[in-house]
Design an enzyme around this catalytic site. Structure first.
Site, PDB file in Angstrom:
ATOM      1  N   TYR A 141       1.426  -6.447  12.182  1.00 50.32           N
ATOM      2  CA  TYR A 141       0.344  -7.369  11.859  1.00 50.32           C
ATOM      3  C   TYR A 141      -0.277  -7.999  13.108  1.00 50.32           C
ATOM      4  O   TYR A 141      -1.442  -8.386  13.099  1.00 50.32           O
ATOM      5  CB  TYR A 141       0.842  -8.497  10.957  1.00 50.32           C
ATOM      6  CG  TYR A 141       0.915  -8.151   9.497  1.00 50.32           C
ATOM      7  CD1 TYR A 141       1.784  -7.173   9.040  1.00 50.32           C
ATOM      8  CD2 TYR A 141       0.124  -8.813   8.564  1.00 50.32           C
ATOM      9  CE1 TYR A 141       1.864  -6.867   7.698  1.00 50.32           C
ATOM     10  CE2 TYR A 141       0.199  -8.513   7.213  1.00 50.32           C
ATOM     11  CZ  TYR A 141       1.080  -7.541   6.792  1.00 50.32           C
ATOM     12  OH  TYR A 141       1.152  -7.243   5.459  1.00 50.32           O
ATOM     13  N   LYS A 194      14.422   0.366   9.882  1.00 51.36           N
ATOM     14  CA  LYS A 194      14.299   1.830   9.909  1.00 51.36           C
ATOM     15  C   LYS A 194      14.925   2.301  11.225  1.00 51.36           C
ATOM     16  O   LYS A 194      14.285   2.957  12.056  1.00 51.36           O
ATOM     17  CB  LYS A 194      12.808   2.224   9.772  1.00 51.36           C
ATOM     18  CG  LYS A 194      12.545   3.696   9.602  1.00 51.36           C
ATOM     19  CD  LYS A 194      13.000   4.278   8.269  1.00 51.36           C
ATOM     20  CE  LYS A 194      12.795   5.784   8.255  1.00 51.36           C
ATOM     21  NZ  LYS A 194      13.375   6.425   7.039  1.00 51.36           N
ATOM     22  N   ASP A 226      13.649   2.784   3.332  1.00 53.00           N
ATOM     23  CA  ASP A 226      13.341   3.723   2.244  1.00 53.00           C
ATOM     24  C   ASP A 226      14.395   3.668   1.144  1.00 53.00           C
ATOM     25  O   ASP A 226      14.080   3.584  -0.040  1.00 53.00           O
ATOM     26  CB  ASP A 226      13.132   5.158   2.768  1.00 53.00           C
ATOM     27  CG  ASP A 226      14.251   5.653   3.669  1.00 53.00           C
ATOM     28  OD1 ASP A 226      15.140   4.859   4.044  1.00 53.00           O
ATOM     29  OD2 ASP A 226      14.250   6.855   4.007  1.00 53.00           O
ATOM     30  N   ASP A 250       6.410  -7.336   3.354  1.00 56.63           N
ATOM     31  CA  ASP A 250       5.196  -7.349   2.539  1.00 56.63           C
ATOM     32  C   ASP A 250       5.354  -6.368   1.379  1.00 56.63           C
ATOM     33  O   ASP A 250       5.091  -6.694   0.218  1.00 56.63           O
ATOM     34  CB  ASP A 250       3.996  -6.963   3.413  1.00 56.63           C
ATOM     35  CG  ASP A 250       2.694  -6.936   2.630  1.00 56.63           C
ATOM     36  OD1 ASP A 250       2.456  -7.878   1.857  1.00 56.63           O
ATOM     37  OD2 ASP A 250       1.929  -5.962   2.783  1.00 56.63           O
ATOM     38  N   ASP A 254       6.393  -7.227  -2.911  1.00 59.93           N
ATOM     39  CA  ASP A 254       5.576  -6.816  -4.065  1.00 59.93           C
ATOM     40  C   ASP A 254       6.406  -5.942  -5.007  1.00 59.93           C
ATOM     41  O   ASP A 254       6.306  -6.058  -6.224  1.00 59.93           O
ATOM     42  CB  ASP A 254       4.341  -6.014  -3.616  1.00 59.93           C
ATOM     43  CG  ASP A 254       3.102  -6.896  -3.429  1.00 59.93           C
ATOM     44  OD1 ASP A 254       3.279  -8.093  -3.108  1.00 59.93           O
ATOM     45  OD2 ASP A 254       1.974  -6.390  -3.603  1.00 59.93           O
TER      46      ASP A 254
HETATM   47  C1  IPM Z   1       0.771 -11.167   1.385  1.00 63.28           C
HETATM   48  C2  IPM Z   1      -0.577 -10.506   1.478  1.00 63.28           C
HETATM   49  C3  IPM Z   1      -1.100 -10.646   2.894  1.00 63.28           C
HETATM   50  C4  IPM Z   1      -0.123  -9.948   3.826  1.00 63.28           C
HETATM   51  C5  IPM Z   1      -2.534 -10.118   3.103  1.00 63.28           C
HETATM   52  C6  IPM Z   1      -3.517 -10.740   2.125  1.00 63.28           C
HETATM   53  C7  IPM Z   1      -3.007 -10.301   4.520  1.00 63.28           C
HETATM   54  O1  IPM Z   1      -0.498  -9.196   1.061  1.00 63.28           O
HETATM   55  O2  IPM Z   1       0.863 -12.370   1.672  1.00 63.28           O
HETATM   56  O3  IPM Z   1       1.758 -10.503   1.029  1.00 63.28           O
HETATM   57  O4  IPM Z   1      -0.198  -8.724   3.983  1.00 63.28           O
HETATM   58  O5  IPM Z   1       0.727 -10.637   4.389  1.00 63.28           O
HETATM   59 MN    MN Z   2       1.465  -8.625   0.264  1.00 65.04          MN
END
Ligand code: IPM
Ligand code: MN
Length: 374
Positions: A141, A194, A226, A250, A254
């Site tokens: 990032y 990794k 993975d 990240d 999710d």
């Molecule tokens: C999160 C989001 C952000 C990230 C984006 C919107 C920049 O996906 O907070 O998980 O990738 O950190």
């Molecule tokens: Mn995210």
């Protein structure tokens, strides 16, 4: 207690869910005699539209001058053609960097009332309670160099680069946060990397192993990212604190929304810097913005994290979490959570859900106070 909170509602459903979260914080302040103030600021697409930049200096000053920053969501398809440094998301990355919080805490909890919402079987998700500690200021990032040369005649007219870079110190500080949190939980840290391919991960693994020696009460295990993606779905109950770098965190956080049943349920807190930053994990969901369908529970649970991590109001934080559980156990659902077709689960709007949580919180507090009075 006094708390000055910068409220950066942002784009899409950000303003709607943030409103419900701040209403809950107001209720907590009223019930407990606290003084919380809320100062609005622009960020993301709405800030680009109004000021030409995703993080105006006034917002940054406000944030740095606050006790906590509450952020709704950023992201607007209108700006999809802009380069990454000009998009709404750039405002989010800039404020993360400016506030300095490097440890992003993302709890993933399986609520009994939502067991049918997960595509995983109830016996797989039962009692799952994972805390992701995502490193937030390093890795791909922020690493330099980074560029996309669209005009280069070499390589078929295009080449791009991002850099995954970590220093030992950056790993040490986030690892300590993970171990300290694990000491207060089930005393296990799973570090994800990794290391079979990446030097950065080898540094990560060696450093985390070294830091683990300072926390003899905590068990450390290493997983490759993975296979971790698979274990997380197969045996989520095996995990307590999961420590990982920025991009892996990240993605895995999710994925972990599958356990809870909706991305709309996940809160987050970023700690370790000058000012803590609080944001639900879900994005701006432009498709449902303004329809009253957004689930405010991720934002409301994020409000609980504000109390826990920036105000030391643990009982109040736990009371919000209990109120959310109570409302869910009564059957109320926002559209993303609705499953039953037989009317046993009333589908409620963003605002109604916020009110229900507030009501449950007030009733529980009244009950506690009348018990004390006896
Ligand atoms: C999160 C989001 C952000 C990230 C984006 C919107 C920049 O996906 O907070 O998980 O990738 O950190
Ligand atoms: Mn995210």
């Amino acid at each position: 207690m006094k708390l000055k909170i910068a409220v950066l509602a942002g784009d899409g459903i950000g303003p709607e869910v943030t409103h419900e979260a701040t209403e809950i914080l107001r209720a907590v302040a009223n019930l407990g005699g606290h003084e919380f103030t809320f100062e609005p600021g622009l960020i993301g697409g709405v800030a680009i539209t109004e000021t030409g930049t995703p993080l105006p200096p006034t917002t940054l000053d406000l944030a740095l001058d606050s006790d906590a920053v509450f952020l709704g969501a950023v992201g607007d398809n209108k700006f999809a053609a802009l380069s990454p440094d000009k998009r709404p998301e750039a405002g989010l990355l800039q404020i993360r960097q400016a506030l300095g919080g490097f440890a992003n805490l993302r709890p993933s909890v399986a609520y009994t009332a939502l067991a049918v919402n997960s595509p995983l079987r109830p016996e797989v998700t039962k009692d799952v309670d994972i805390l992701f500690v995502r490193e937030l200021l390093g890795g791909l990032y922020f690493g330099a160099p980074r560029w996309w040369d669209q005009t280069s005649s070499a390589n078929g007219g295009g080449e791009a680069i991002n850099t995954m870079r970590y220093t030992r110190d950056e790993v040490v500080r986030v690892a300590r946060v993970a171990f300290e949190l694990a000491e207060k939980r089930r005393k296990k840290v799973t570090s994800v990397d990794k290391a079979n391919v990446l030097e950065v991960s080898q540094l990560w693994r060696a450093t985390v192993s070294e830091i683990a020696k300072d926390y003899p009460g905590v068990t450390l295990e290493h997983q490759l990212v993975d296979s971790m993606a698979m274990h997380l779905m197969n045996t989520p109950r095996n995990f307590d604190v999961v420590l990982t770098e920025n991009l892996f965190g990240d993605i895995l956080s999710d994925e972990a929304a599958v356990i809870t049943g909706s991305l709309g349920m996940l809160p987050s807190a970023t700690i370790g810097g000058a000012v803590n930053l609080f944001e639900p994990v879900h994005g701006s969901a432009p498709d449902i913005a303004g329809t009253g369908k957004a689930n405010p529970l991720g934002a409301i649970l994020t409000a609980a994290m504000v109390l826990r991590h920036s105000a030391h109001l643990e009982a109040e934080a736990a009371a919000i979490e209990a109120a959310v559980q109570h409302v869910l156990s009564e059957g109320y659902r926002t559209a993303d959570l609705a499953r039953a077709a037989d009317g046993t689960q009333p589908v409620v709007s963003t605002k109604q859900m916020g009110k229900l949580v507030q009501q449950a919180l007030t009733e529980a507090t009244d009950r506690r106070q009348s018990m004390h009075a006896v």
